[in-house]
Each structure stands twice: as structure tokens, then as C-alpha cells.
Design a protein around this motif. Structure first.
Motif, PDB file in Angstrom:
ATOM      1  N   ALA A 127       0.842  -1.201   0.000  1.00 15.40           N
ATOM      2  CA  ALA A 127       0.000   0.000   0.000  1.00 15.40           C
ATOM      3  C   ALA A 127       0.878   1.252   0.000  1.00 15.40           C
ATOM      4  O   ALA A 127       0.577   2.225  -0.694  1.00 15.40           O
ATOM      5  CB  ALA A 127      -0.935   0.002   1.206  1.00 15.40           C
ATOM      6  N   GLY A 128       1.961   1.222   0.765  1.00 18.48           N
ATOM      7  CA  GLY A 128       2.899   2.343   0.766  1.00 18.48           C
ATOM      8  C   GLY A 128       3.546   2.533  -0.589  1.00 18.48           C
ATOM      9  O   GLY A 128       3.742   3.658  -1.055  1.00 18.48           O
ATOM     10  N   TRP A 129       3.871   1.422  -1.257  1.00 20.39           N
ATOM     11  CA  TRP A 129       4.455   1.499  -2.601  1.00 20.39           C
ATOM     12  C   TRP A 129       3.442   2.088  -3.577  1.00 20.39           C
ATOM     13  O   TRP A 129       3.783   2.952  -4.384  1.00 20.39           O
ATOM     14  CB  TRP A 129       4.910   0.116  -3.047  1.00 20.39           C
ATOM     15  N   ALA A 130       2.198   1.658  -3.500  1.00 23.47           N
ATOM     16  CA  ALA A 130       1.157   2.176  -4.398  1.00 23.47           C
ATOM     17  C   ALA A 130       0.977   3.678  -4.221  1.00 23.47           C
ATOM     18  O   ALA A 130       0.704   4.396  -5.191  1.00 23.47           O
ATOM     19  CB  ALA A 130      -0.162   1.448  -4.150  1.00 23.47           C
ATOM     20  N   ALA A 131       1.159   4.168  -3.006  1.00 25.29           N
ATOM     21  CA  ALA A 131       0.990   5.601  -2.736  1.00 25.29           C
ATOM     22  C   ALA A 131       2.111   6.460  -3.338  1.00 25.29           C
ATOM     23  O   ALA A 131       1.967   7.672  -3.431  1.00 25.29           O
ATOM     24  CB  ALA A 131       0.915   5.833  -1.227  1.00 25.29           C
ATOM     25  N   LEU A 132       3.194   5.848  -3.751  1.00 19.52           N
ATOM     26  CA  LEU A 132       4.307   6.599  -4.349  1.00 19.52           C
ATOM     27  C   LEU A 132       4.022   7.048  -5.779  1.00 19.52           C
ATOM     28  O   LEU A 132       4.707   7.917  -6.302  1.00 19.52           O
ATOM     29  CB  LEU A 132       5.585   5.743  -4.370  1.00 19.52           C
ATOM     30  N   LEU A 192      -4.442  -3.815  -9.015  1.00 17.32           N
ATOM     31  CA  LEU A 192      -4.741  -5.257  -9.022  1.00 17.32           C
ATOM     32  C   LEU A 192      -3.541  -6.069  -8.539  1.00 17.32           C
ATOM     33  O   LEU A 192      -3.702  -7.039  -7.791  1.00 17.32           O
ATOM     34  CB  LEU A 192      -5.148  -5.708 -10.428  1.00 17.32           C
ATOM     35  N   ARG A 193      -2.335  -5.677  -8.936  1.00 13.29           N
ATOM     36  CA  ARG A 193      -1.129  -6.381  -8.503  1.00 13.29           C
ATOM     37  C   ARG A 193      -0.955  -6.253  -6.987  1.00 13.29           C
ATOM     38  O   ARG A 193      -0.665  -7.226  -6.292  1.00 13.29           O
ATOM     39  CB  ARG A 193       0.098  -5.824  -9.238  1.00 13.29           C
ATOM     40  N   VAL A 194      -1.140  -5.043  -6.471  1.00 11.04           N
ATOM     41  CA  VAL A 194      -1.022  -4.817  -5.027  1.00 11.04           C
ATOM     42  C   VAL A 194      -2.096  -5.596  -4.281  1.00 11.04           C
ATOM     43  O   VAL A 194      -1.822  -6.210  -3.249  1.00 11.04           O
ATOM     44  CB  VAL A 194      -1.082  -3.301  -4.707  1.00 11.04           C
ATOM     45  N   GLU A 195      -3.316  -5.601  -4.808  1.00 14.54           N
ATOM     46  CA  GLU A 195      -4.400  -6.357  -4.169  1.00 14.54           C
ATOM     47  C   GLU A 195      -4.055  -7.843  -4.113  1.00 14.54           C
ATOM     48  O   GLU A 195      -4.241  -8.502  -3.089  1.00 14.54           O
ATOM     49  CB  GLU A 195      -5.701  -6.143  -4.947  1.00 14.54           C
ATOM     50  N   ARG A 196      -3.537  -8.393  -5.215  1.00 15.16           N
ATOM     51  CA  ARG A 196      -3.178  -9.811  -5.253  1.00 15.16           C
ATOM     52  C   ARG A 196      -2.055 -10.118  -4.262  1.00 15.16           C
ATOM     53  O   ARG A 196      -2.104 -11.102  -3.537  1.00 15.16           O
ATOM     54  CB  ARG A 196      -2.756 -10.209  -6.669  1.00 15.16           C
ATOM     55  N   MET A 219      -0.988 -17.699  -4.466  1.00 11.78           N
ATOM     56  CA  MET A 219       0.043 -18.632  -4.014  1.00 11.78           C
ATOM     57  C   MET A 219       1.401 -17.945  -3.928  1.00 11.78           C
ATOM     58  O   MET A 219       2.176 -18.185  -3.022  1.00 11.78           O
ATOM     59  CB  MET A 219       0.131 -19.840  -4.964  1.00 11.78           C
ATOM     60  N   SER A 220       1.710 -17.060  -4.894  1.00 17.12           N
ATOM     61  CA  SER A 220       3.003 -16.386  -4.880  1.00 17.12           C
ATOM     62  C   SER A 220       3.109 -15.410  -3.719  1.00 17.12           C
ATOM     63  O   SER A 220       4.195 -15.160  -3.214  1.00 17.12           O
ATOM     64  CB  SER A 220       3.238 -15.663  -6.205  1.00 17.12           C
ATOM     65  N   ALA A 221       1.983 -14.863  -3.274  1.00 21.99           N
ATOM     66  CA  ALA A 221       2.008 -13.896  -2.179  1.00 21.99           C
ATOM     67  C   ALA A 221       1.911 -14.568  -0.819  1.00 21.99           C
ATOM     68  O   ALA A 221       2.442 -14.066   0.166  1.00 21.99           O
ATOM     69  CB  ALA A 221       0.871 -12.892  -2.339  1.00 21.99           C
ATOM     70  N   ALA A 222       1.232 -15.703  -0.759  1.00 18.83           N
ATOM     71  CA  ALA A 222       1.041 -16.377   0.518  1.00 18.83           C
ATOM     72  C   ALA A 222       2.374 -16.813   1.120  1.00 18.83           C
ATOM     73  O   ALA A 222       2.548 -16.805   2.325  1.00 18.83           O
ATOM     74  CB  ALA A 222       0.121 -17.576   0.341  1.00 18.83           C
ATOM     75  N   ASP A 223       3.310 -17.189   0.270  1.00 21.07           N
ATOM     76  CA  ASP A 223       4.627 -17.616   0.726  1.00 21.07           C
ATOM     77  C   ASP A 223       5.688 -16.767   0.026  1.00 21.07           C
ATOM     78  O   ASP A 223       6.630 -17.287  -0.561  1.00 21.07           O
ATOM     79  CB  ASP A 223       4.804 -19.108   0.399  1.00 21.07           C
ATOM     80  N   ALA A 224       5.494 -15.461   0.052  1.00 18.09           N
ATOM     81  CA  ALA A 224       6.372 -14.549  -0.681  1.00 18.09           C
ATOM     82  C   ALA A 224       7.786 -14.579  -0.117  1.00 18.09           C
ATOM     83  O   ALA A 224       8.004 -14.748   1.084  1.00 18.09           O
ATOM     84  CB  ALA A 224       5.829 -13.121  -0.617  1.00 18.09           C
ATOM     85  N   ALA A 225       8.738 -14.406  -1.016  1.00 17.85           N
ATOM     86  CA  ALA A 225      10.143 -14.379  -0.618  1.00 17.85           C
ATOM     87  C   ALA A 225      10.432 -13.154   0.240  1.00 17.85           C
ATOM     88  O   ALA A 225       9.826 -12.095   0.068  1.00 17.85           O
ATOM     89  CB  ALA A 225      11.033 -14.361  -1.854  1.00 17.85           C
ATOM     90  N   LYS A 226      11.364 -13.311   1.163  1.00 17.49           N
ATOM     91  CA  LYS A 226      11.933 -12.163   1.862  1.00 17.49           C
ATOM     92  C   LYS A 226      12.980 -11.583   0.923  1.00 17.49           C
ATOM     93  O   LYS A 226      13.703 -12.332   0.263  1.00 17.49           O
ATOM     94  CB  LYS A 226      12.575 -12.595   3.172  1.00 17.49           C
TER      95      LYS A 226
END
Length: 167
Positions: A35-40, A74-78, A85-92
Motif C-alpha cells: 500500500a505504501g508502494w502504491a501511494a508513491l 490489481l497487482r497490489v491487491e493480489r 500462491m506467490s504472495a502467501a509464501d512470498a520471498a523475503k
């Protein structure tokens, strides 16, 4: 003394402000503050990851990513929903951005080229992504806004596995 990265690094003026902004964006992405990234972003901003190295015709070519405001939302929402699946176990991630060069400056809009190395860690494996970046930032307003970010992955013309995070 203020806590301004541009002042701390000895840089001043539009380039220093742009570098501080780019570093702040990198930190926001590493924290997964989508959300912070989207606000940029400016409403008409474009987030682009081209496949071809030599092209500037992003709209007329195939890209990994060519996001306008709607696609960024849409990307931020996902990435934020936990349903992907890619967001549920997103990489650090830890990213380093350096080699800054002012390309242009006019009317409060700066274009800066830089390099980025992102190390992602997921399921016991490290993955490295290296890229040349171009940020176009509107510094004229009260709050700076990203007008365009182009990420030219050094291996963009090879097959890429699912990345699962923002570059």
C-alpha cells in the motif's frame, strides 16, 4: 541534523532528492508495504519490466510487466490479499540500489538511471535478480510521485521463474 538520506550522503538538489526517494521505495518494497508502494505513484504512472533490452517502445512490445494505475492496484491487491500462491509464501527480499546517474531534469521532473540487485530468500533458497533501473520522478509537487519505473533485468531475454514480489 535531519534524517534525510540525501543530506547524509552529501548529495543535494534534485538528484539527491531522487536518490533518497529511490532508496525509500526500495525499503518499502523489502518490507512488503505494498500500500505504501502504491501511494508513491502518480495516477498516470507506468511500472514496466521489458523483455527486450534495447527497446523504449514498451507499449508496442511484449513485456513481463506493463502496469498502469489499474494494473498496479490489481497487482497490489493480489500481493496483499493472501489468496495468491506467490504472495502467501512470498520471498523475503533485500535490495541494493546504486550507481545513480541523472539523465535529465526539466520542470521538476527528473529521470535517474541506477542499478539494482535483489536477493530473494524463499524455502531455503536464495535467488538473485540484477537489473538496470530508470526512475522518472515528479519532484515539483508537495509530495514526489513516480511517473515511470523501468526495470531492465539482465537476464530478461532468458526464461524467468515466477518472481512473486515487486521489483
Amino acid at each position: 541534523m535531519t534524517n534525510n538520506n540525501a543530506e547524509l550522503s552529501g548529495l543535494a538538489g534534485p538528484l539527491g532528492r531522487a536518490i533518497a526517494y529511490i532508496w525509500a521505495e526500495a525499503e518499502i518494497l523489502d518490507r512488503k508495504d505494498y500500500a505504501g508502494w502504491a501511494a508513491l505513484w502518480a495516477e498516470d504512472g507506468k511500472y514496466i519490466v521489458p523483455i527486450e533490452h534495447g527497446t523504449d517502445d514498451y507499449a508496442g512490445r511484449l513485456n513481463y510487466v506493463y502496469d498502469d494505475a489499474r494494473m498496479r492496484r490489481l497487482r497490489v491487491e493480489r500481493l496483499s490479499s493472501g489468496h495468491s500462491m506467490s504472495a502467501a509464501d512470498a520471498a523475503k527480499t533485500v535490495r541494493t540500489v546504486s550507481r545513480f546517474r541523472l539523465v535529465s531534469e526539466a520542470g521538476g521532473v527528473v529521470e535517474v538511471n541506477s542499478s539494482q540487485v535483489v536477493v530473494g530468500y524463499k524455502r531455503g533458497k536464495h535467488t538473485l535478480y540484477a537489473a538496470d533501473l530508470t526512475h522518472r520522478i515528479d519532484l515539483a509537487g508537495e509530495t514526489p510521485r513516480l511517473l515511470q519505473k523501468v526495470i531492465r533485468l539482465v537476464n530478461a531475454e532468458d526464461s524467468l521463474s515466477a518472481i512473486g514480489f515487486l521489483l
